[in-house]
Scaffold this active site. Structure first.
Site, mmCIF file in Angstrom:
data_model
loop_
_atom_site.group_PDB
_atom_site.id
_atom_site.type_symbol
_atom_site.label_atom_id
_atom_site.label_comp_id
_atom_site.label_asym_id
_atom_site.label_seq_id
_atom_site.Cartn_x
_atom_site.Cartn_y
_atom_site.Cartn_z
ATOM 1 N N TYR A 123 1.904 -11.333 -3.923
ATOM 2 C CA TYR A 123 1.847 -12.796 -3.838
ATOM 3 C C TYR A 123 3.198 -13.440 -4.105
ATOM 4 O O TYR A 123 3.282 -14.631 -4.328
ATOM 5 C CB TYR A 123 0.788 -13.347 -4.804
ATOM 6 C CG TYR A 123 -0.615 -13.032 -4.348
ATOM 7 C CD1 TYR A 123 -1.069 -11.721 -4.329
ATOM 8 C CD2 TYR A 123 -1.474 -14.036 -3.921
ATOM 9 C CE1 TYR A 123 -2.345 -11.412 -3.902
ATOM 10 C CE2 TYR A 123 -2.753 -13.739 -3.495
ATOM 11 C CZ TYR A 123 -3.176 -12.424 -3.487
ATOM 12 O OH TYR A 123 -4.444 -12.128 -3.058
ATOM 13 N N LYS A 175 -3.784 1.766 -7.345
ATOM 14 C CA LYS A 175 -3.751 2.587 -6.132
ATOM 15 C C LYS A 175 -2.494 3.443 -6.209
ATOM 16 O O LYS A 175 -1.702 3.517 -5.253
ATOM 17 C CB LYS A 175 -3.760 1.668 -4.893
ATOM 18 C CG LYS A 175 -3.915 2.377 -3.571
ATOM 19 C CD LYS A 175 -5.332 2.802 -3.262
ATOM 20 C CE LYS A 175 -5.412 3.559 -1.961
ATOM 21 N NZ LYS A 175 -6.779 4.056 -1.678
ATOM 22 N N ASP A 233 -7.759 -10.370 -7.057
ATOM 23 C CA ASP A 233 -8.269 -11.460 -6.231
ATOM 24 C C ASP A 233 -9.563 -11.010 -5.565
ATOM 25 O O ASP A 233 -10.598 -11.691 -5.616
ATOM 26 C CB ASP A 233 -7.201 -11.820 -5.183
ATOM 27 C CG ASP A 233 -7.516 -13.087 -4.421
ATOM 28 O OD1 ASP A 233 -8.534 -13.725 -4.729
ATOM 29 O OD2 ASP A 233 -6.747 -13.434 -3.512
HETATM 30 MG MG MG Z 1 -9.393 -15.576 -4.371
#
Ligand code: MG
Ligand code: NAI
Length: 337
Positions: A123, A175, A233
């Site tokens: 992000y 991951k 998220d």
């Molecule tokens: Mg979201």
């Protein structure tokens, strides 16, 4: 002790659910001095900009805000005010508790918290396309940026959250098998932080795809989940879907110097102004705010009253299959206090 806090009622159903929340906080005797400020569409109407300087200054001063949902135009228009606030105050931890409240749901025993890194990873905004030949978007590239400090502070936040709230286990979701550098750094740092809590809080590790599957098979196995931005998220939305959806999902955005509490849902323009919105997510956000300022008792009383109103008094808004109005639900919670 009275505390000053910023209040942003928000757009759409924001003012209705916030009014209901203020009434319940009043009945609870919670001691906030509200500095009312504006954001989103309401701020454009009042101040000509979606995020006025006065709002930023207020949050900078109080370090504490209760916020309603803000409308973000799709496509063009201004960028999300909620995202701008996260960046401005470096609110690095996104905390989303998910708990079964309404009886008869698919999963009666979910009680977990997703703690998502909120400012790094995929992000950071390095996301672009490249022209090859006459195709302007022949190639697209994004970059994930993680720092050891960023990993350390979010994992520490998760373990400290677990300690303060009497939780038993932290699951580190990663991951690292594929993203050896970024997710690898997160996992390595998480293991170091976990050592400091050995014997007090259990630690578990799961690869994100398996974690997503386990969440829908057996969500009760999870307690605290800590993970990086994109995984958090996705997993936090997945988790709230297990227990009846948006009307019950609160969230906190926490940094070193400020914290903003809000419902996970948006401004719900389809039901705005009708007095039928469920104020529970905003009430639960207020409970998180009380926890944050160490009013643990008041927070527990608020949560307990809300659960009793839903479960014992059967007072529910339409999204939960009932017919109560926003105000009726708030009154039912206040009675239970
Ligand atoms: Mg979201
Ligand atoms: P939404 O969450 O506002 O609504 C989705 C559906 O859930 C609608 O049918 C709505 O009626 C229902 N709903 C949401 N909250 C409810 C409640 N408390 N009680 C009963 N029903 C409820 O999502 P949508 O429609 O995608 O977004 C509307 C606006 O909100 C957009 O401008 C979006 O950008 C903004 N938004 C803002 C957020 C924030 O400020 N943190 C978060 C998400 C969306």
């Amino acid at each position: 002790m009275r505390r000053e806090a910023t209040l942003i009622r928000g757009d759409g159903i924001g003012p209705e659910i916030t009014q209901a929340t203020l009434q319940v906080l009043e009945a609870l005797g919670a001691q906030f001095d509200w500095d009312e400020q504006y954001g989103g569409v309401t701020a454009i109407e009042k101040a000509g900009t979606p995020l006025p300087d006065a709002t930023l200054e207020s949050v900078r001063r109080t370090g504490l805000a209760l916020k309603g949902p803000l409308t973000t135009p799709l496509g063009g228009g201004y960028r999300s005010v909620t995202v701008a606030l996260r960046q401005e105050f470096e609110l690095y931890a996104n905390v989303r508790p998910v708990k079964s409240i309404v009886p008869g749901g698919k999963f009666p025993d979910v009680d977990l918290v997703v703690i998502r890194e909120n400012v790094e990873g995929l992000y950071v905004g390095i996301d672009r396309t490249f022209k090859v030949g006459d195709d302007p978007k022949a190639l697209a590239q994004t970059m994930s940026v993680m720092t050891r400090d960023g990993c350390r502070r979010i994992v520490r936040y998760a373990f400290e959250y677990a300690r303060k709230h009497g939780r038993k286990k932290v699951t580190v979701v990663h991951k690292a098998n594929i993203l050896k550098a970024t997710s690898g750094l997160f996992l390595e740092t998480a293991r170091q932080v976990a050592e400091g809590y050995e014997g007090r809080i259990a630690v578990d590790e799961k690869i994100v795809d398996n974690a997503a599957m386990q969440l829908v098979i057996n969500p009760a196995q999870f307690d605290v989940i800590v993970t990086t931005n994109l995984f958090g998220d996705i997993l936090s939305d997945e988790a709230s879907g297990l227990v009846g959806g948006l009307g019950l999902a609160p969230g906190a955005n926490v940094g070193e110097t400020a914290a903003i509490f809000e419902p996970v849902h948006g401004s719900a323009p389809d039901i705005a102004g009708q007095g039928i919105a469920n104020p529970a997510a905003q009430l639960l956000a207020a409970a998180m705010m009380l926890d944050h300022v160490e009013e643990l008792d008041a927070a527990a009383r608020l949560r307990c009253a809300l659960e009793l109103a839903i479960v014992k008094d059967n007072v529910r808004t339409r999204d939960l299959g009932g017919s109560a109005s926003t105000a009726e639900f708030a009154r039912a919670v206040a009675r239970r206090l």
